[in-house]
Design a protein around this motif. Structure first.
Motif, PDB file in Angstrom:
ATOM      1  N   ALA A 218       0.818  -1.207   0.000  1.00 30.48           N
ATOM      2  CA  ALA A 218       0.000   0.000   0.000  1.00 30.48           C
ATOM      3  C   ALA A 218       0.857   1.265   0.000  1.00 30.48           C
ATOM      4  CB  ALA A 218      -0.932  -0.011   1.209  1.00 30.48           C
ATOM      5  N   SER A 219       2.078   1.172   0.544  1.00 32.60           N
ATOM      6  CA  SER A 219       2.951   2.354   0.550  1.00 32.60           C
ATOM      7  C   SER A 219       3.406   2.723  -0.867  1.00 32.60           C
ATOM      8  CB  SER A 219       4.176   2.090   1.436  1.00 32.60           C
ATOM      9  OG  SER A 219       4.961   1.040   0.892  1.00 32.60           O
ATOM     10  N   VAL A 220       3.303   1.764  -1.794  1.00 29.88           N
ATOM     11  CA  VAL A 220       3.623   2.061  -3.200  1.00 29.88           C
ATOM     12  C   VAL A 220       2.402   2.673  -3.883  1.00 29.88           C
ATOM     13  CG1 VAL A 220       4.353   1.087  -5.411  1.00 29.88           C
ATOM     14  CG2 VAL A 220       5.283   0.169  -3.262  1.00 29.88           C
ATOM     15  N   SER A 221       1.288   1.944  -3.871  1.00 29.63           N
ATOM     16  CA  SER A 221       0.039   2.457  -4.444  1.00 29.63           C
ATOM     17  C   SER A 221      -1.082   1.472  -4.137  1.00 29.63           C
ATOM     18  CB  SER A 221       0.148   2.656  -5.965  1.00 29.63           C
ATOM     19  OG  SER A 221       0.292   1.409  -6.615  1.00 29.63           O
ATOM     20  N   GLU A 222      -2.310   1.928  -4.286  1.00 29.49           N
ATOM     21  CA  GLU A 222      -3.447   1.032  -4.045  1.00 29.49           C
ATOM     22  C   GLU A 222      -3.512  -0.097  -5.077  1.00 29.49           C
ATOM     23  OE1 GLU A 222      -8.309   1.074  -3.428  1.00 29.49           O
ATOM     24  OE2 GLU A 222      -7.167   2.960  -3.461  1.00 29.49           O
ATOM     25  N   PRO A 223      -3.256   0.146  -6.381  1.00 32.10           N
ATOM     26  CA  PRO A 223      -3.253  -0.977  -7.333  1.00 32.10           C
ATOM     27  C   PRO A 223      -2.259  -2.070  -6.963  1.00 32.10           C
ATOM     28  CG  PRO A 223      -3.377   1.092  -8.519  1.00 32.10           C
ATOM     29  CD  PRO A 223      -3.140   1.442  -7.083  1.00 32.10           C
ATOM     30  N   VAL A 224      -1.095  -1.687  -6.436  1.00 33.23           N
ATOM     31  CA  VAL A 224      -0.113  -2.685  -6.013  1.00 33.23           C
ATOM     32  C   VAL A 224      -0.657  -3.499  -4.834  1.00 33.23           C
ATOM     33  CG1 VAL A 224       2.196  -3.024  -5.039  1.00 33.23           C
ATOM     34  CG2 VAL A 224       1.833  -1.359  -6.873  1.00 33.23           C
TER      35      VAL A 224
END
Length: 385
Positions: free
Chosen positions: A31-37
């Motif tokens: 989640a710290s990268v992005s929601e799609p990840v």
């Protein structure tokens, strides 16, 4: 939301706590990268891991997970709990682990084909084989091939009679046979008995059961009383009542809260329906769904009380008595159709047949066969009228 989840109720075992922490850490990193990840991470998890993540999530994270599971059509189901082994000789332990693996494959295949199995099923299947291994190890036996009949007899004397039946398949397995072999063809004829023995079923009178329900309503919170009511009034088993999931609860076209613990939908009485509705909405803020099966199979009572406390605290260790009394009371007050009782409560037709001897009337002479058949079709939804 992850921080909120970490301060929730601590998992009951060390293994489940490690699993929860690992899942939340992995989700936090994604989640710290992005929601799609983060959503991609969910797709890589097993159904058991998705279930564990949902089980230990706080309310905010749970709502996000449910939406993510629905969007990607991801399944979440409880995994089979592993057995816990004591210190045993190597050759005894190896065969036990082979037996556990064989049963795990068989149970997982059944779950995949739509059969419901409780998470503790596998662990309970291993209790008696592990107990036998520990017993013979204490007698100096270090491999199954050297176990004697005298060892088995000595072990049987230390266990209740019903436990001996659970060992038959395992004994067949270690002796090289197939414990799950299908026996096709016509069974051998048995000598017919003139008198059929019927086990007397212990029940409370309807008035005694009513008093139990009133007492429970006074001593229990509303959500715990609902579990009590499902057993003592509707006739469910304690396991089915506590394990009632969100996909088996909805609101019908008339605005009534209805549940389906067995085959048929049942409308909850208006006095307790608000409690059931509140529990359902707490489990999933988007409930109810137009199609009930679109809801996740979340046990709505899991946050109310732990499963191990249900029997002694809610039912005061009278679960079987209360359920039998509920079925008997329903028959006493005129619910005399076997199919209706079985479809609502899940009670077996054999149990109903045995309990009919407690009802002072021939229930099959009260209504016509045509009416019974028509009612059965209506219950099962096969009647076009």
């Amino acid at each position: 939301m992850i921080a909120e989840s970490l301060i929730q109720r601590k998992p009951p075992t060390k293994e489940s706590a490690v699993l929860r922490d690992q899942l939340l850490r992995d989700l936090q990193g994604a989640a710290s990268v992005s929601e799609p990840v983060a959503r991609q991470l969910l797709e890589r998890l097993t159904p058991h891991e998705r279930w564990a993540l949902l089980k230990y999530a706080g309310k905010g994270l749970r709502d996000w997970l449910l939406a993510a599971y629905r969007d990607a059509e991801l399944s979440a189901a409880p995994g089979l709990e592993a057995a816990h082994y004591p210190e045993l000789p190597e050759f005894l332990l190896d065969r036990l682990q082979d037996w556990e693996a064989k049963n795990r494959r068989r149970l997982e295949a059944r779950i995949k084909n739509g059969h419901a199995r409780a998470p503790e099923t596998l662990r309970r299947m291993m209790v008696e084989p592990i107990a036998l291994a520990r017993f013979i190890a204490d007698r100096g036996v270090d491999r199954w091939e050297t176990m004697k009949m005298s060892d088995r007899i000595a072990f049987a004397r230390t266990r209740p009679k019903f436990a001996q039946h659970k060992l038959k398949a395992f004994i067949t397995f270690i002796e090289g046979g197939n414990p799950f072999q299908t026996r096709r063809g016509r069974p051998p004829k048995k000598a017919k008995k003139v008198i059929k023995e019927i086990r007397q079923i212990a029940v409370l009178t309807p008035d005694e059961l009513k008093a139990r329900l009133q007492d429970a309503r006074q001593r229990l919170p509303a959500d715990q009383y609902l579990i009590y009511w499902l057993v003592a009034k509707l006739g469910l088993t304690a396991k089915v009542a506590y394990g009632l999931t969100l996909d088996k609860i909805t609101i019908n076209a008339k605005g009534r809260v209805v549940i389906r613990p067995a085959e048929a939908w049942f409308a909850m009485p208006k006095s307790i329906a608000p409690t059931m509705e509140k529990l359902a909405r707490n489990a999933d803020a988007q409930w109810p769904y137009e199609t009930p099966t679109d809801a996740a199979a979340i046990p709505v009572f899991a946050a109310v009380i732990s499963e191990r406390r249900v029997g002694p605290e809610i039912f005061r260790s009278e679960t079987t008595l209360l359920r039998s009394s509920a079925i008997h009371a329903a028959m006493h007050y005129g619910q005399l159709d076997r199919k209706t009782l079985a479809s609502i409560s899940g009670v077996s037709l054999k149990t109903i047949s045995d309990m009919e001897f407690l009802v002072p009337a021939d229930i099959h002479s009260l209504v016509s066969h045509d009416l019974v058949a028509k009612r059965n079709r209506a219950i099962l939804g096969s009647d076009d009228e």
